[in-house]
Write a protein that holds these residues in place. Structure first.
Motif, PDB file in Angstrom:
ATOM      1  N   ARG A  74     -15.983 -50.617  60.886  1.00 10.69           N
ATOM      2  CA  ARG A  74     -16.859 -51.798  60.891  1.00 10.69           C
ATOM      3  C   ARG A  74     -16.153 -53.004  60.273  1.00 10.69           C
ATOM      4  O   ARG A  74     -16.181 -54.110  60.826  1.00 10.69           O
ATOM      5  CB  ARG A  74     -18.158 -51.493  60.126  1.00 10.69           C
ATOM      6  CG  ARG A  74     -19.182 -52.627  60.171  1.00 10.69           C
ATOM      7  CD  ARG A  74     -20.385 -52.300  59.306  1.00 10.69           C
ATOM      8  NE  ARG A  74     -20.030 -52.247  57.892  1.00 10.69           N
ATOM      9  CZ  ARG A  74     -19.857 -53.323  57.125  1.00 10.69           C
ATOM     10  NH1 ARG A  74     -20.002 -54.546  57.640  1.00 10.69           N
ATOM     11  NH2 ARG A  74     -19.540 -53.192  55.865  1.00 10.69           N
ATOM     12  N   ARG A  75     -15.475 -52.791  59.156  1.00 18.47           N
ATOM     13  CA  ARG A  75     -14.785 -53.902  58.478  1.00 18.47           C
ATOM     14  C   ARG A  75     -13.571 -54.382  59.290  1.00 18.47           C
ATOM     15  O   ARG A  75     -13.256 -55.570  59.289  1.00 18.47           O
ATOM     16  CB  ARG A  75     -14.346 -53.468  57.083  1.00 18.47           C
ATOM     17  CG  ARG A  75     -15.501 -53.164  56.143  1.00 18.47           C
ATOM     18  CD  ARG A  75     -15.007 -53.021  54.711  1.00 18.47           C
ATOM     19  NE  ARG A  75     -16.039 -52.497  53.829  1.00 18.47           N
ATOM     20  CZ  ARG A  75     -15.899 -52.349  52.519  1.00 18.47           C
ATOM     21  NH1 ARG A  75     -14.741 -52.680  51.932  1.00 18.47           N
ATOM     22  NH2 ARG A  75     -16.874 -51.858  51.791  1.00 18.47           N
ATOM     23  N   VAL A  86      -8.422 -46.322  67.582  1.00 17.02           N
ATOM     24  CA  VAL A  86      -8.674 -44.974  68.097  1.00 17.02           C
ATOM     25  C   VAL A  86      -9.117 -44.103  66.929  1.00 17.02           C
ATOM     26  O   VAL A  86      -8.409 -43.997  65.920  1.00 17.02           O
ATOM     27  CB  VAL A  86      -7.410 -44.389  68.762  1.00 17.02           C
ATOM     28  CG1 VAL A  86      -7.668 -42.939  69.201  1.00 17.02           C
ATOM     29  CG2 VAL A  86      -6.989 -45.239  69.955  1.00 17.02           C
ATOM     30  N   ILE A  87     -10.298 -43.490  67.057  1.00 15.70           N
ATOM     31  CA  ILE A  87     -10.849 -42.648  65.994  1.00 15.70           C
ATOM     32  C   ILE A  87     -10.276 -41.243  66.105  1.00 15.70           C
ATOM     33  O   ILE A  87     -10.157 -40.678  67.193  1.00 15.70           O
ATOM     34  CB  ILE A  87     -12.394 -42.602  66.090  1.00 15.70           C
ATOM     35  CG1 ILE A  87     -12.983 -43.982  65.801  1.00 15.70           C
ATOM     36  CG2 ILE A  87     -12.971 -41.573  65.120  1.00 15.70           C
ATOM     37  CD1 ILE A  87     -12.756 -44.467  64.383  1.00 15.70           C
ATOM     38  N   SER A  96     -21.518 -39.354  66.122  1.00 13.72           N
ATOM     39  CA  SER A  96     -20.488 -40.169  65.472  1.00 13.72           C
ATOM     40  C   SER A  96     -19.618 -40.866  66.507  1.00 13.72           C
ATOM     41  O   SER A  96     -19.233 -42.033  66.329  1.00 13.72           O
ATOM     42  CB  SER A  96     -19.618 -39.300  64.564  1.00 13.72           C
ATOM     43  OG  SER A  96     -20.378 -38.773  63.502  1.00 13.72           O
ATOM     44  N   ALA A  97     -19.304 -40.161  67.584  1.00 16.78           N
ATOM     45  CA  ALA A  97     -18.479 -40.760  68.634  1.00 16.78           C
ATOM     46  C   ALA A  97     -19.182 -41.962  69.246  1.00 16.78           C
ATOM     47  O   ALA A  97     -18.581 -43.026  69.458  1.00 16.78           O
ATOM     48  CB  ALA A  97     -18.163 -39.722  69.711  1.00 16.78           C
ATOM     49  N   ILE A  98     -20.480 -41.811  69.537  1.00 20.26           N
ATOM     50  CA  ILE A  98     -21.252 -42.912  70.131  1.00 20.26           C
ATOM     51  C   ILE A  98     -21.313 -44.090  69.181  1.00 20.26           C
ATOM     52  O   ILE A  98     -21.130 -45.253  69.567  1.00 20.26           O
ATOM     53  CB  ILE A  98     -22.667 -42.425  70.503  1.00 20.26           C
ATOM     54  CG1 ILE A  98     -22.579 -41.408  71.642  1.00 20.26           C
ATOM     55  CG2 ILE A  98     -23.549 -43.605  70.896  1.00 20.26           C
ATOM     56  CD1 ILE A  98     -23.900 -40.744  71.964  1.00 20.26           C
ATOM     57  N   LYS A  99     -21.546 -43.792  67.893  1.00 19.21           N
ATOM     58  CA  LYS A  99     -21.631 -44.863  66.897  1.00 19.21           C
ATOM     59  C   LYS A  99     -20.298 -45.606  66.789  1.00 19.21           C
ATOM     60  O   LYS A  99     -20.258 -46.846  66.696  1.00 19.21           O
ATOM     61  CB  LYS A  99     -22.025 -44.289  65.538  1.00 19.21           C
ATOM     62  CG  LYS A  99     -22.223 -45.355  64.460  1.00 19.21           C
ATOM     63  CD  LYS A  99     -22.657 -44.718  63.143  1.00 19.21           C
ATOM     64  CE  LYS A  99     -22.839 -45.787  62.071  1.00 19.21           C
ATOM     65  NZ  LYS A  99     -23.231 -45.174  60.759  1.00 19.21           N
ATOM     66  N   ALA A 100     -19.187 -44.846  66.799  1.00 17.16           N
ATOM     67  CA  ALA A 100     -17.856 -45.464  66.702  1.00 17.16           C
ATOM     68  C   ALA A 100     -17.599 -46.376  67.895  1.00 17.16           C
ATOM     69  O   ALA A 100     -17.038 -47.470  67.756  1.00 17.16           O
ATOM     70  CB  ALA A 100     -16.785 -44.376  66.610  1.00 17.16           C
ATOM     71  N   MET A 101     -17.995 -45.929  69.101  1.00 12.02           N
ATOM     72  CA  MET A 101     -17.806 -46.757  70.290  1.00 12.02           C
ATOM     73  C   MET A 101     -18.623 -48.039  70.204  1.00 12.02           C
ATOM     74  O   MET A 101     -18.154 -49.124  70.581  1.00 12.02           O
ATOM     75  CB  MET A 101     -18.187 -45.975  71.555  1.00 12.02           C
ATOM     76  CG  MET A 101     -17.314 -44.773  71.826  1.00 12.02           C
ATOM     77  SD  MET A 101     -15.551 -45.166  71.962  1.00 12.02           S
ATOM     78  CE  MET A 101     -14.872 -43.551  72.313  1.00 12.02           C
ATOM     79  N   ALA A 105     -14.700 -49.067  68.669  1.00  6.07           N
ATOM     80  CA  ALA A 105     -13.544 -48.182  68.825  1.00  6.07           C
ATOM     81  C   ALA A 105     -13.173 -48.086  70.301  1.00  6.07           C
ATOM     82  O   ALA A 105     -14.040 -48.136  71.180  1.00  6.07           O
ATOM     83  CB  ALA A 105     -13.846 -46.803  68.257  1.00  6.07           C
ATOM     84  N   TYR A 106     -11.884 -47.915  70.566  1.00  9.36           N
ATOM     85  CA  TYR A 106     -11.431 -47.795  71.954  1.00  9.36           C
ATOM     86  C   TYR A 106     -11.623 -46.379  72.478  1.00  9.36           C
ATOM     87  O   TYR A 106     -12.037 -46.176  73.616  1.00  9.36           O
ATOM     88  CB  TYR A 106      -9.956 -48.189  72.064  1.00  9.36           C
ATOM     89  CG  TYR A 106      -9.368 -47.903  73.419  1.00  9.36           C
ATOM     90  CD1 TYR A 106      -9.688 -48.699  74.513  1.00  9.36           C
ATOM     91  CD2 TYR A 106      -8.517 -46.811  73.614  1.00  9.36           C
ATOM     92  CE1 TYR A 106      -9.168 -48.417  75.776  1.00  9.36           C
ATOM     93  CE2 TYR A 106      -7.992 -46.529  74.864  1.00  9.36           C
ATOM     94  CZ  TYR A 106      -8.323 -47.336  75.943  1.00  9.36           C
ATOM     95  OH  TYR A 106      -7.815 -47.063  77.190  1.00  9.36           O
TER      96      TYR A 106
END
Length: 483
Positions: A74-75, A86-87, A96-101, A105-106
């Motif tokens: 986020r920061r 890339v996570i 978590s994957a959906i939230k990161a996208m 996130a790429y």
């Protein structure tokens, strides 16, 4: 923290993982695939790296002590960096994957992973960043409406110029183009770019005389969000946008001493910091500078930095004025007659009687003034042939104060007076008609000691009436006024 020294053109990767074996593996394997790698063990260290350096991709572990991967992501996105993220995690979780996208996130990889899979994801992420930057450059190029260069001329002066352009284009050297206003400096710069290995990259132009220092600095070097009032988002400067291409600094002689110093630093280090930021951005751009001033004289008088002059003047070109290449005037006239042909009207030509007057005129505004004159004559002349009577009076009758043939300087002075008379002393309008910039016009007014004009400008329709050809009918003049 582990890092490999940077190589020009390599993809810069930041690896953020609290597991030392992962960092050691990345630091060993990724350079073999062409990456310059920096490894850190926490989100805090990652943010500090991104605050001062530029990366292409960030490989970010999701589960870390301190600032976790999601908060770090986020920061990172809020910081304005253009790096793709890339996570990486050992605990696969769809939510978590959906939230990161959603946070920007790429892509998302889980441990254990194959190195080939990781390298492919990082390659696609870096390619996405490159395409975004190319799209930004394309938008700037479209906004500037740069057309393909057409350099017309067969005179010895033009032949020598074209040969020099072909010799210097393949190099990476900075080029200084000097010449009077209207001689085609930006056209030559574009020709150099198009004949260079950088032809596939952007060609961007900035007029250094058109901005106050704060705006010029922002245009050249970019700014961070909140850097000043109105900076509501991150903006890349032209040095970044023109990466892998060419940047033309037009009217570079008008730069203030403060901006000259900042420009020199970027040229020396090939690095910059955006306004309001501390992150270092590496730049890869060829610089071409153009000016209608004698920069060597400006250096002698202390108005231009000597070290910057030598940095820009690796290769120097001086463009000939139009009066030095009179053999090219008929070719240029033919070109402008085609270029400015009014849609739906027959093509026009210049009569044999009118051509010598056009060739003999000194053209103080050079090719730009010639283009403006041909365009006006195409509008104002009624027949298919532009005759001697259709030419502006200063071109028809270039007579000196003594009644005999005028010198070039006297012809220029008389022409300036006539144009200023026509505009009622409005210098900006006069400069546009002459095809020169305002500073050049003011310099000529001072040189020739031309007094201020103290009567109102003639309406343009009146100008058409006064200089209409005997063959033109009142109906044609009325038609011109309505358009």
């Amino acid at each position: 923290m582990l890092h490999m020294s940077e190589r020009s053109g390599a993809t810069r990767a930041l690896v953020v993982d609290d597991e030392r074996p992962i960092r050691l593996l990345m630091e060993k394997e990724l350079p073999r695939a062409g990456y310059v790698v920096t490894c850190v063990g926490s989100g805090e260290e990652a943010l500090e790296q991104l605050r001062t350096r530029e990366f292409d991709v960030v490989l970010l572990d999701l589960k870390m002590p301190g600032i976790g991967g999601m908060e770090a992501l986020r920061r990172i996105r809020e910081s304005g960096t253009s790096a793709e993220v890339v996570i990486l995690t050992g605990h696969p979780d769809v939510d978590s994957a959906i939230k990161a996208m959603k946070l920007g996130a790429y892509d998302y990889l889980t441990k254990p992973f194959k190195l080939s899979e990781l390298e492919e994801v990082l390659r696609r992420a870096a390619e996405r960043k490159r395409l975004r930057e190319e799209n930004t450059a394309l938008r700037r190029m479209v906004a500037q409406r740069e057309s393909a260069p057409i350099m017309i001329g067969q005179s010895p002066a033009m032949a020598a110029l074209l040969a020099t352009v072909q010799r210097i284009a393949p190099s990476e050297a900075s080029v200084l183009i000097q010449g009077e206003s209207g001689t085609g400096k930006s056209l030559v710069a574009k020709a150099i770019h198009m004949a260079s290995p950088r032809a596939g990259g952007p060609f961007l132009v900035i007029n250094c005389s058109g901005f106050q220092d704060p705006l010029l600095e922002s245009e050249l070097f970019g700014h961070e969000k909140g850097a000043f009032t109105g900076a509501t988002s991150v903006k890349q400067g032209l040095f970044e946008v023109a990466g892998s291409g060419t940047l033309l600094l037009d009217e570079v002689g008008e730069m203030s001493p403060a901006m000259q110093a900042k420009l020199l630093q970027v040229l020396d280090t090939k690095e910059l910091r955006r306004v309001g930021g501390i992150r270092v951005h590496r730049v890869d751009v060829r610089i071409i500078a153009a000016t209608n001033k004698d920069l060597a004289q400006e250096v002698r008088t202390g108005r231009f930095r000597e070290d910057l002059y030598y940095r820009l003047n690796v290769v120097s070109l001086t463009l000939p004025s139009l009066r030095e290449r009179k053999d090219d005037i008929p070719l240029l006239i033919e070109h402008f007659l085609r270029q400015f042909r009014v849609t739906g009207h027959k093509a026009k030509t210049v009569s044999p009687e009118a051509m010598p007057s056009l060739v003999g005129y000194p053209w103080p505004g050079n090719v730009r003034e010639l283009a403006n004159t041909i365009e006006r004559m195409l509008i104002l002349s009624s027949g298919d042939v532009i005759s001697l009577e259709d030419l502006p009076p200063n071109i028809q009758f270039p007579i000196g104060v003594s009644g005999g043939p005028a010198s070039l300087a006297e012809m220029e002075r008389l022409h300036l007076i006539r144009v200023l008379d026509h505009t009622g002393g409005k210098k900006m309008q006069a400069a546009r008609l002459l095809g020169i910039d305002l500073k050049t016009l003011n310099s000529k007014i001072k040189r020739y000691n031309i007094p201020p004009v103290k009567f109102p400008a003639q309406p343009y329709s009146n100008y058409a009436d006064q200089h209409v050809s005997p063959r033109q009918s009142p109906e044609n003049v009325d038609k011109f006024r309505k358009t």
